[in-house]
Design a protein around this motif. Structure first.
Motif, PDB file in Angstrom:
ATOM      1  N   GLU A 164       0.833  -1.211   0.000  1.00  0.00           N
ATOM      2  CA  GLU A 164       0.000   0.000   0.000  1.00  0.00           C
ATOM      3  C   GLU A 164       0.865   1.257   0.000  1.00  0.00           C
ATOM      4  O   GLU A 164       0.497   2.262  -0.612  1.00  0.00           O
ATOM      5  CB  GLU A 164      -0.936  -0.009   1.197  1.00  0.00           C
ATOM      6  CG  GLU A 164      -2.077  -1.000   1.066  1.00  0.00           C
ATOM      7  CD  GLU A 164      -3.035  -0.931   2.234  1.00  0.00           C
ATOM      8  OE1 GLU A 164      -2.775  -0.125   3.162  1.00  0.00           O
ATOM      9  OE2 GLU A 164      -4.040  -1.671   2.228  1.00  0.00           O
ATOM     10  N   ARG A 206      -6.767  -5.754  -4.424  1.00  0.00           N
ATOM     11  CA  ARG A 206      -7.743  -5.124  -3.531  1.00  0.00           C
ATOM     12  C   ARG A 206      -7.651  -3.609  -3.587  1.00  0.00           C
ATOM     13  O   ARG A 206      -8.670  -2.915  -3.703  1.00  0.00           O
ATOM     14  CB  ARG A 206      -7.520  -5.612  -2.093  1.00  0.00           C
ATOM     15  CG  ARG A 206      -8.408  -4.902  -1.069  1.00  0.00           C
ATOM     16  CD  ARG A 206      -8.082  -5.317   0.354  1.00  0.00           C
ATOM     17  NE  ARG A 206      -6.688  -5.111   0.708  1.00  0.00           N
ATOM     18  CZ  ARG A 206      -6.161  -3.925   0.990  1.00  0.00           C
ATOM     19  NH1 ARG A 206      -6.894  -2.813   0.936  1.00  0.00           N
ATOM     20  NH2 ARG A 206      -4.887  -3.821   1.338  1.00  0.00           N
ATOM     21  N   PHE A 207      -6.439  -3.084  -3.485  1.00  0.00           N
ATOM     22  CA  PHE A 207      -6.219  -1.634  -3.479  1.00  0.00           C
ATOM     23  C   PHE A 207      -6.770  -1.000  -4.747  1.00  0.00           C
ATOM     24  O   PHE A 207      -7.468   0.028  -4.705  1.00  0.00           O
ATOM     25  CB  PHE A 207      -4.715  -1.360  -3.346  1.00  0.00           C
ATOM     26  CG  PHE A 207      -4.342   0.096  -3.301  1.00  0.00           C
ATOM     27  CD1 PHE A 207      -4.181   0.742  -2.084  1.00  0.00           C
ATOM     28  CD2 PHE A 207      -4.140   0.825  -4.466  1.00  0.00           C
ATOM     29  CE1 PHE A 207      -3.828   2.083  -2.029  1.00  0.00           C
ATOM     30  CE2 PHE A 207      -3.785   2.160  -4.430  1.00  0.00           C
ATOM     31  CZ  PHE A 207      -3.639   2.795  -3.204  1.00  0.00           C
ATOM     32  N   LYS A 209      -8.977  -2.258  -6.932  1.00  0.00           N
ATOM     33  CA  LYS A 209     -10.428  -2.444  -7.060  1.00  0.00           C
ATOM     34  C   LYS A 209     -11.186  -1.462  -6.178  1.00  0.00           C
ATOM     35  O   LYS A 209     -12.243  -0.946  -6.580  1.00  0.00           O
ATOM     36  CB  LYS A 209     -10.801  -3.880  -6.707  1.00  0.00           C
ATOM     37  CG  LYS A 209     -10.416  -4.892  -7.782  1.00  0.00           C
ATOM     38  CD  LYS A 209     -10.739  -6.313  -7.352  1.00  0.00           C
ATOM     39  CE  LYS A 209     -10.354  -7.311  -8.435  1.00  0.00           C
ATOM     40  NZ  LYS A 209     -10.617  -8.712  -8.012  1.00  0.00           N
ATOM     41  N   GLU A 210     -10.665  -1.205  -4.985  1.00  0.00           N
ATOM     42  CA  GLU A 210     -11.328  -0.255  -4.088  1.00  0.00           C
ATOM     43  C   GLU A 210     -11.410   1.139  -4.699  1.00  0.00           C
ATOM     44  O   GLU A 210     -12.302   1.920  -4.367  1.00  0.00           O
ATOM     45  CB  GLU A 210     -10.567  -0.181  -2.754  1.00  0.00           C
ATOM     46  CG  GLU A 210     -10.748  -1.417  -1.882  1.00  0.00           C
ATOM     47  CD  GLU A 210      -9.868  -1.393  -0.642  1.00  0.00           C
ATOM     48  OE1 GLU A 210     -10.044  -2.271   0.224  1.00  0.00           O
ATOM     49  OE2 GLU A 210      -8.995  -0.489  -0.533  1.00  0.00           O
ATOM     50  N   ARG A 211     -10.504   1.457  -5.600  1.00  0.00           N
ATOM     51  CA  ARG A 211     -10.476   2.778  -6.251  1.00  0.00           C
ATOM     52  C   ARG A 211     -10.972   2.728  -7.691  1.00  0.00           C
ATOM     53  O   ARG A 211     -10.838   3.688  -8.439  1.00  0.00           O
ATOM     54  CB  ARG A 211      -9.045   3.330  -6.188  1.00  0.00           C
ATOM     55  CG  ARG A 211      -8.637   3.717  -4.769  1.00  0.00           C
ATOM     56  CD  ARG A 211      -7.139   3.698  -4.566  1.00  0.00           C
ATOM     57  NE  ARG A 211      -6.795   4.089  -3.187  1.00  0.00           N
ATOM     58  CZ  ARG A 211      -6.877   3.249  -2.152  1.00  0.00           C
ATOM     59  NH1 ARG A 211      -7.290   2.008  -2.326  1.00  0.00           N
ATOM     60  NH2 ARG A 211      -6.557   3.672  -0.938  1.00  0.00           N
ATOM     61  N   ASP A 212     -11.553   1.572  -8.057  1.00  0.00           N
ATOM     62  CA  ASP A 212     -12.070   1.358  -9.405  1.00  0.00           C
ATOM     63  C   ASP A 212     -10.984   1.597 -10.459  1.00  0.00           C
ATOM     64  O   ASP A 212     -11.236   2.165 -11.514  1.00  0.00           O
ATOM     65  CB  ASP A 212     -13.277   2.281  -9.671  1.00  0.00           C
ATOM     66  CG  ASP A 212     -14.113   1.798 -10.853  1.00  0.00           C
ATOM     67  OD1 ASP A 212     -14.081   0.590 -11.146  1.00  0.00           O
ATOM     68  OD2 ASP A 212     -14.766   2.636 -11.496  1.00  0.00           O
TER      69      ASP A 212
END
Length: 339
Positions: A164, A206-207, A209-212
């Motif tokens: 991250e 994940r990172f 996808k969370e921000r599209d």
């Protein structure tokens, strides 16, 4: 550990008196109450006399510790991450005069090689069932993997947090089309290699996808080698839409990727930015010095030895030590002052 001066101050006597009492100097004339006070204060402050330390050292010197490596020799050579951990282990064991034996898991059959050991240090990922099949040693420390924190000591880094850090930096300086190049986390056993979850990849997915921002076509996975970094970056260059930045799971892979970009006449970081992982020595000497996640690999090895010696000295509660990582900014991703 307390110093002689601290004991002297609390006991209200001179440092020379404390030193002579703690070292059982029979020529010293001192009141019984004073001697007992000094010894009581020393015990309260956790002070060990020279004799006590020498006794512990002799006890440790009679110990035999095994090092289990889950990487092949070729993997160690191609990616210095685990090599550096092993060097830290060996240096710390040598400084304590501990007898050692080193085994590579994929070369080990049965438990005939694991007899007579007081403790084991396991570098990498090994299932508990696999470990018990090759050894009955109770004192085990895992490095770079936490198998069962209720039973075993371990030294790890937070791969999720480290990943991250890299991605947040890339996003903070304006990159949105970010790709991933990485290898496969392996568990080696005799005659087989099992693929395990790689937290760098899963955290990247994940990172993003969370921000599209996630694009499956921007993910390239092979082996953790420089040659694979080169090959995977060439594949990315040939794809329909080359990402404007990459997080790469190891510095050797990132160095290989730099070569592929150079051959394609693409500039780093103006055409493609890169952040690697490990901060091996070669990272700052790459054709474009690499921004990377610094992992204190040798200290991971040293810390693992310290945990094991502490266990052999009687500690029963298992501990997990998480060492910090650092984002090191150099020329390959721009945006900040270089180091």
């Amino acid at each position: 550990m307390a110093t002689i001066k601290e004991i002297a101050d609390k006991s209200n006597v001179s440092t020379s008196t404390v030193s002579r009492v703690l070292n059982n100097d029979q020529t010293l004339t001192v009141q019984t109450e004073t001697r007992e006070r000094i010894l009581r204060v020393a015990k309260e402050l956790g002070y060990e006399t020279i004799l006590e330390r020498r006794l512990k050292q002799r006890q440790l010197n009679s110990k035999h510790v095994g090092i289990i490596l889950t990487q092949s020799l070729d993997e160690e050579i191609s990616d210095p991450y685990f090599l550096s951990i092993r060097q830290g282990i060996e240096m710390e064991l040598a400084s304590n005069g501990i007898n050692t034996a080193t085994f590579r898991l994929h070369e080990t059959e049965g438990n005939q090689m694991m007899e007579g050991l007081d403790g084991l240090i396991v570098v990498g990922r090994v299932k508990e069932t696999t470990l018990k099949a090759i050894s009955q040693v109770d004192n085990v420390v895992y490095i770079n993997h936490s198998q069962n924190e209720d039973l075993y000591d371990s030294v790890v880094i937070n791969f999720e947090l480290a990943t991250e850090k890299a991605l947040k930096h890339l996003v903070s300086i304006g990159y949105t089309r970010i790709g991933y190049i990485g290898g496969k986390e392996m568990e080696h056993m005799k005659n087989q290699r099992l693929i395990s979850e790689d937290k760098r990849l899963t955290t990247f997915e994940r990172f993003m996808k969370e921000r599209d921002l996630f694009d499956q076509n921007a993910v390239f996975v092979g082996e953790y080698t420089m040659a694979q970094g080169y090959k995977l970056m060439k594949k990315a260059i040939q794809s329909a839409k080359l990402p404007e930045a990459f997080f790469i799971g190891s510095d050797p892979m990132a160095i290989g990727a730099l070569r592929a970009l150079q051959e394609a006449n693409l500039n780093v970081p103006s055409d493609v930015a890169i952040i690697g992982f490990d901060d091996i020595e070669a990272a700052k000497f790459a054709s474009t010095p690499l921004s990377t996640i610094r992992v204190h690999t040798r200290e991971m090895g040293r810390t693992g030895v310290k945990l094991l010696l502490d266990r052999l000295n009687g500690r029963e509660l298992p501990l997990t030590v998480t060492l910090p990582t650092e984002l090191v900014i150099r020329e390959s991703c721009g945006g900040l002052v270089t180091k």
